[in-house]
Write a protein that holds these residues in place. Sequence first.
Motif, PDB file in Angstrom:
ATOM      1  N   LEU A  52       0.802  -1.224   0.000  1.00  0.00           N
ATOM      2  CA  LEU A  52       0.000   0.000   0.000  1.00  0.00           C
ATOM      3  C   LEU A  52       0.834   1.272   0.000  1.00  0.00           C
ATOM      4  CD1 LEU A  52      -2.937  -0.979   2.366  1.00  0.00           C
ATOM      5  CD2 LEU A  52      -2.917  -0.847  -0.127  1.00  0.00           C
ATOM      6  N   ALA A  53       1.994   1.270   0.628  1.00  0.00           N
ATOM      7  CA  ALA A  53       2.800   2.493   0.703  1.00  0.00           C
ATOM      8  C   ALA A  53       3.148   2.994  -0.690  1.00  0.00           C
ATOM      9  CB  ALA A  53       4.065   2.244   1.517  1.00  0.00           C
ATOM     10  N   LYS A  55       1.718   2.157  -3.572  1.00  0.00           N
ATOM     11  CA  LYS A  55       0.503   2.461  -4.340  1.00  0.00           C
ATOM     12  C   LYS A  55      -0.102   3.796  -3.928  1.00  0.00           C
ATOM     13  CE  LYS A  55      -0.668  -2.186  -5.619  1.00  0.00           C
ATOM     14  NZ  LYS A  55      -1.638  -3.197  -5.839  1.00  0.00           N
ATOM     15  N   ILE A  56      -0.057   4.101  -2.639  1.00  0.00           N
ATOM     16  CA  ILE A  56      -0.577   5.392  -2.172  1.00  0.00           C
ATOM     17  C   ILE A  56       0.248   6.533  -2.750  1.00  0.00           C
ATOM     18  CG2 ILE A  56      -0.801   6.858  -0.114  1.00  0.00           C
ATOM     19  CD1 ILE A  56      -1.742   4.320   1.371  1.00  0.00           C
ATOM     20  N   ALA A  59      -0.628   6.844  -6.485  1.00  0.00           N
ATOM     21  CA  ALA A  59      -1.940   7.492  -6.625  1.00  0.00           C
ATOM     22  C   ALA A  59      -1.879   8.946  -6.163  1.00  0.00           C
ATOM     23  CB  ALA A  59      -2.987   6.737  -5.815  1.00  0.00           C
ATOM     24  N   GLY A  60      -1.043   9.207  -5.160  1.00  0.00           N
ATOM     25  CA  GLY A  60      -0.944  10.558  -4.601  1.00  0.00           C
ATOM     26  C   GLY A  60      -0.298  11.569  -5.520  1.00  0.00           C
ATOM     27  N   TRP A  63      -2.802  14.044  -6.597  1.00  0.00           N
ATOM     28  CA  TRP A  63      -3.475  14.872  -5.607  1.00  0.00           C
ATOM     29  C   TRP A  63      -2.835  16.258  -5.549  1.00  0.00           C
ATOM     30  CZ3 TRP A  63      -3.288  10.760  -1.140  1.00  0.00           C
ATOM     31  CH2 TRP A  63      -4.069   9.670  -1.495  1.00  0.00           C
ATOM     32  N   ALA A  70       4.695  13.246  -3.099  1.00  0.00           N
ATOM     33  CA  ALA A  70       4.659  11.871  -3.607  1.00  0.00           C
ATOM     34  C   ALA A  70       5.667  11.694  -4.742  1.00  0.00           C
ATOM     35  CB  ALA A  70       3.254  11.512  -4.078  1.00  0.00           C
TER      36      ALA A  70
END
Length: 152
Positions: A52-53, A55-56, A59-60, A63, A70
């Motif tokens: 998850l780290a 992938k976040i 994806a970030g 943002w 990111a």
Amino acid sequence: MKYLKIFFISMLPLVELRLAMPYARVMGLPFWPSLIVAVLGNMLPVPFIYYLAHKILVAGVEWPIFGSFAKFCLKRGEIAGRKIEAKAGLGLYIALFLFVAIPLPGTGAWTGTLGASMLQLDFKKTVMAVCCGIIAAGLLLWFVTSGLIRLA
């Protein structure tokens, strides 16, 4: 109930097994069941952190506020990872093992796995290094809390 507490304490970031093993010692629980429960609890978040780290961060990138941070983390992680892998090879996983095994604040399964995720290290080798590091930390903490090893 005491083993359940050990399991959940060892899942917590920062304290992890470093608090769970002394807790087991204070509660008078036997070594092997305590170590097994603490290792299982400490290892449970590892795959989630690893996958998850990264992938976040990916994806970030899109943002508005988080995007530049990111991008920075992904770029630096990739550059650092390639340099470290080129120099260290399997020594990188030994270093990860030692980082997790040293029972100091800021070290452990959470931060070791997060670093491995950022560097995009091999998942299976990362899990092995982290698991062995957790076991070593558990052994060390048990011996320190039982007075078999004196730090001063």
